[in-house]
Structure formats: C-alpha cells, structure tokens
Design an enzyme around this catalytic site. Structure first.
Site, PDB file in Angstrom:
ATOM      1  N   SER A   1       0.880  -1.168   0.000  1.00 30.64           N
ATOM      2  CA  SER A   1       0.000   0.000   0.000  1.00 30.64           C
ATOM      3  C   SER A   1       0.914   1.212   0.000  1.00 30.64           C
ATOM      4  CB  SER A   1      -0.836   0.001   1.280  1.00 30.64           C
ATOM      5  OG  SER A   1      -1.350   1.280   1.554  1.00 30.64           O
TER       6      SER A   1
ATOM      7  N   TYR B   1      -2.729  -1.241  10.087  1.00 28.48           N
ATOM      8  CA  TYR B   1      -2.650  -1.494   8.644  1.00 28.48           C
ATOM      9  C   TYR B   1      -1.307  -1.008   8.104  1.00 28.48           C
ATOM     10  CZ  TYR B   1      -3.976  -1.280   3.685  1.00 28.48           C
ATOM     11  OH  TYR B   1      -4.028  -1.446   2.325  1.00 28.48           O
TER      12      TYR B   1
HETATM   13  P1  NAP Z   1     -11.095  -6.189  -1.282  1.00 29.58           P
HETATM   14  O1  NAP Z   1     -11.963  -5.784  -2.415  1.00 29.58           O
HETATM   15  O2  NAP Z   1     -11.635  -6.162   0.097  1.00 29.58           O
HETATM   16  O3  NAP Z   1     -10.515  -7.648  -1.588  1.00 29.58           O
HETATM   17  C1  NAP Z   1      -9.755  -8.332  -0.625  1.00 29.58           C
HETATM   18  C2  NAP Z   1      -9.460  -9.711  -1.163  1.00 29.58           C
HETATM   19  O4  NAP Z   1      -8.694 -10.425  -0.186  1.00 29.58           O
HETATM   20  C3  NAP Z   1     -10.717 -10.526  -1.417  1.00 29.58           C
HETATM   21  O5  NAP Z   1     -10.508 -11.366  -2.521  1.00 29.58           O
HETATM   22  C4  NAP Z   1     -10.845 -11.359  -0.126  1.00 29.58           C
HETATM   23  O6  NAP Z   1     -11.605 -12.523  -0.389  1.00 29.58           O
HETATM   24  C5  NAP Z   1      -9.361 -11.644   0.133  1.00 29.58           C
HETATM   25  N1  NAP Z   1      -9.059 -11.998   1.513  1.00 29.58           N
HETATM   26  C6  NAP Z   1      -9.272 -11.257   2.632  1.00 29.58           C
HETATM   27  N2  NAP Z   1      -8.869 -11.939   3.717  1.00 29.58           N
HETATM   28  C7  NAP Z   1      -8.383 -13.128   3.267  1.00 29.58           C
HETATM   29  C8  NAP Z   1      -7.830 -14.262   3.904  1.00 29.58           C
HETATM   30  N3  NAP Z   1      -7.690 -14.335   5.239  1.00 29.58           N
HETATM   31  N4  NAP Z   1      -7.434 -15.308   3.139  1.00 29.58           N
HETATM   32  C9  NAP Z   1      -7.568 -15.262   1.799  1.00 29.58           C
HETATM   33  N5  NAP Z   1      -8.084 -14.221   1.132  1.00 29.58           N
HETATM   34  C10 NAP Z   1      -8.499 -13.162   1.881  1.00 29.58           C
HETATM   35  O7  NAP Z   1      -9.781  -5.296  -1.231  1.00 29.58           O
HETATM   36  P2  NAP Z   1      -8.873  -4.630  -2.374  1.00 29.58           P
HETATM   37  O8  NAP Z   1      -9.077  -3.172  -2.303  1.00 29.58           O
HETATM   38  O9  NAP Z   1      -9.005  -5.336  -3.653  1.00 29.58           O
HETATM   39  O10 NAP Z   1      -7.447  -4.891  -1.696  1.00 29.58           O
HETATM   40  C11 NAP Z   1      -6.557  -5.873  -2.162  1.00 29.58           C
HETATM   41  C12 NAP Z   1      -5.191  -5.577  -1.581  1.00 29.58           C
HETATM   42  O11 NAP Z   1      -4.789  -4.276  -1.978  1.00 29.58           O
HETATM   43  C13 NAP Z   1      -5.128  -5.594  -0.058  1.00 29.58           C
HETATM   44  O12 NAP Z   1      -3.909  -6.185   0.360  1.00 29.58           O
HETATM   45  C14 NAP Z   1      -5.148  -4.124   0.313  1.00 29.58           C
HETATM   46  O13 NAP Z   1      -4.493  -3.884   1.534  1.00 29.58           O
HETATM   47  C15 NAP Z   1      -4.381  -3.548  -0.850  1.00 29.58           C
HETATM   48  N6  NAP Z   1      -4.643  -2.145  -1.063  1.00 29.58           N
HETATM   49  C16 NAP Z   1      -5.895  -1.694  -1.345  1.00 29.58           C
HETATM   50  C17 NAP Z   1      -6.083  -0.349  -1.566  1.00 29.58           C
HETATM   51  C18 NAP Z   1      -7.438   0.231  -1.902  1.00 29.58           C
HETATM   52  O14 NAP Z   1      -7.545   1.478  -1.898  1.00 29.58           O
HETATM   53  N7  NAP Z   1      -8.448  -0.554  -2.217  1.00 29.58           N
HETATM   54  C19 NAP Z   1      -5.007   0.541  -1.485  1.00 29.58           C
HETATM   55  C20 NAP Z   1      -3.750   0.041  -1.191  1.00 29.58           C
HETATM   56  C21 NAP Z   1      -3.580  -1.288  -0.991  1.00 29.58           C
HETATM   57  P3  NAP Z   1     -12.420 -13.318   0.767  1.00 29.58           P
HETATM   58  O15 NAP Z   1     -13.039 -12.278   1.634  1.00 29.58           O
HETATM   59  O16 NAP Z   1     -13.399 -14.151   0.015  1.00 29.58           O
HETATM   60  O17 NAP Z   1     -11.404 -14.145   1.459  1.00 29.58           O
END
Ligand code: NAP
Length: 255
Positions: free
Chosen positions: A148, A161
């Site tokens: 991130s 986080y």
């Molecule tokens: P999201 O839409 O909430 O997706 C999260 C994904 O992780 C889902 O596929 C979820 O599937 C999976 N997941 C969560 N806990 C898990 C576990 N214990 N085991 C296996 N899978 C798990 O979030 P996103 O925004 O796409 O974020 C993806 C990544 O990008 C994260 O690491 C987040 O920190 C990072 N990120 C996001 C942003 C943002 O602005 N969105 C910014 C910077 C970084 P299930 O719930 O079905 O397991």
C-alpha cells in the site's frame, strides 16, 4: 517485438485475494497476458466468478479456496496449481484486510494481531511455501506483494494497517537480497483504489474530500490501473527488478 517482454505465456500464477477488487483485476490481467492463473480467497462463489471471467476472455484458470492464515490451505493451493498447470512461476500476495480506522489508543490487541496475521504473516506464509517449492526444483520465480502507499508513508488513523504494510516492504527488500538471482521479490504500493475495501472512506463526504485534496491525480484509481504493474513485475520486462516498492498512487506519496 518489444511487447513480447511483457508476455506471461506459458507461466503459472497464484493470486491471493483473487476473488474481487485489485486481486481480481490482477488475475484477469495476468491471464490476458498468457498466464494460467489460480485465484485464491475464502469465498468460493466470488472466486468462481473470477474464473468464469478469465475463461470467457479465452484464458486458463482454476479457483482454490484458501485462507492465508491457514498453512494447510496454502499447501493445498500449490498442490492444486501444480496438478492443474505445473510448477508455479509467480506468486501475487494481494489478500488483505483493514477492519480498524481510528485512534490507536482505541485499538485492542486482538484486532492488531488479526490485521498482522492476514496482511504481513499471510504474505510471509504464502511466500515461504512458494520459495520452498522453487528451491526444491532448482528453479526461478517471482513474488509480487500488494502493499500500500501505507508501505512507504504513514496513513492517519490506520496504525495497524500501516505497520502490516511496512512489514511487507521490509520483507520484500530482505528476501529479494536473500533469494537473488533465483526469486525476484517486489511490492506494488497502491494509493486509494475503488474497491469494497475503500467503500467506507469513499462514502463519507468529508473523508473523501480530504483524501482527494491529498491526491494530485484528483481521483481514486480503478483496480485495472494496479493490474498492469503486476503483469510487468511478473514478466521478463522486469527481469532486473527486485527488492523494489513500486508506488502507484496518483502522486499521493510524492507531496
Ligand atoms: P477487497 O476488495 O476487500 O478484496 C480483498 C481480497 O482479499 C478478497 O478477494 C478477499 O476474499 C481476500 N481476503 C481477505 N482476507 C483473506 C484471507 N484471510 N485469506 C484469503 N483471502 C483473503 O480489497 P482490495 O481493495 O481489492 O485490496 C486488495 C489488496 O490491496 C489488499 O492487500 C489491500 O491492503 C491492498 N490495497 C488496497 C487499496 C485500496 O484502496 N483498495 C489501497 C492500497 C492497498 P475473501 O473475503 O473471500 O477471502
């Protein structure tokens, strides 16, 4: 042709958190670039939707239900990938969680540990399982973590986080050095992306306006805008790139 450098044809990729959001976009983009992809998450229905999308695009994918806090699940992911497609070339550690937004004095230890367990230790568990297999076959591979912008700067009200994402950056640099030249290890550091993850902050007018004030691009990213970097880092075009934390944040951390 220069674009061949970005092809993932003939490779096998595991993408954690591949059921929605950024992970889904990465899984689809890597499959479009030619990789056979194993998207991984806890919810089977959402994973199946990713697999269907990939196959409709003409790509290859098989889903595997896995919680990244469970080492048995992780072993099963690599066994499934190997049985379906052969040895895994690329691991994308994208699964992440962020259930806490507030002052750290209000944070209980259990929530701190839960965030570290999924984001930092989950990344470590998957990376260790992958690298062990690469070493056993005397092969090569790449790990791309989704950190991130909170891997490189502090994010207000998100202490656990940010700590978990800085841990990923530290792991990236050390493992890249330890495992070169066999396994490249890099991290993508996205800014704010339009996914379920940021629904809360985007729905709050005040927080949304404050965030946009800090983002020179004056908008949030779409998940596809993160996926191209994941394709690049897995490809031969990034053959000399390792230990890198690659920020994709619309300029947020630059100012
Ligand atoms: P999201 O839409 O909430 O997706 C999260 C994904 O992780 C889902 O596929 C979820 O599937 C999976 N997941 C969560 N806990 C898990 C576990 N214990 N085991 C296996 N899978 C798990 O979030 P996103 O925004 O796409 O974020 C993806 C990544 O990008 C994260 O690491 C987040 O920190 C990072 N990120 C996001 C942003 C943002 O602005 N969105 C910014 C910077 C970084 P299930 O719930 O079905 O397991």
């Amino acid at each position: 042709m220069a674009l061949d450098l970005f092809s993932l044809e003939g490779s096998v990729a595991v993408v954690t958190g591949g059921s929605r959001g950024i992970g889904e976009a990465i899984a689809v983009a890597m499959a479009d670039a030619g990789a056979a992809v194993v998207p991984v998450a806890r919810s089977e229905d959402a994973l199946d939707a990713t697999v269907t999308r990939i196959r409709e695009n003409g790509g290859e994918a098989v889903a595997c239900v896995c919680d990244v806090t469970d080492e048995g699940d992780i072993e099963r992911v690599f066994e499934t990938a190997e049985a379906e497609f052969g040895p895994v070339d690329t691991l994308v550690n994208n699964a992440g969680t962020n259930p806490f937004f507030g002052d750290a004095t209000d944070l209980d230890t259990e929530t701190w540990e839960q965030i570290m367990d999924v984001n930092a230790t989950g990344t470590f568990r998957c990376t260790r399982a992958f690298a062990t297999r690469v070493a056993e076959r005397d092969g090569e591979g790449s790990v791309t973590n989704v950190g991130s912008v909170g891997s490189v700067v502090g994010l207000p009200a998100q202490a656990p986080y940010t700590a978990s994402k800085h841990a990923i950056a530290g792991m990236t640099k050390t493992l890249a050095a330890d495992w070169a030249p066999d396994v490249r290890v890099n991290t993508i550091a996205p800014g704010y992306v339009v996914t379920e993850f940021t629904e809360g902050v985007r729905a709050n007018d005040e927080i949304r306006a404050d965030l946009l004030d800090d983002i020179p691009a004056d908008r949030f990213a779409e998940p596809e805008e993160i996926a191209g970097t994941a394709v690049y880092l897995a490809s031969d075009a990034a053959g000399y790139v390792t230990g890198e934390v690659h920020v994709v944040d619309g300029g947020l951390a630059a100012v």
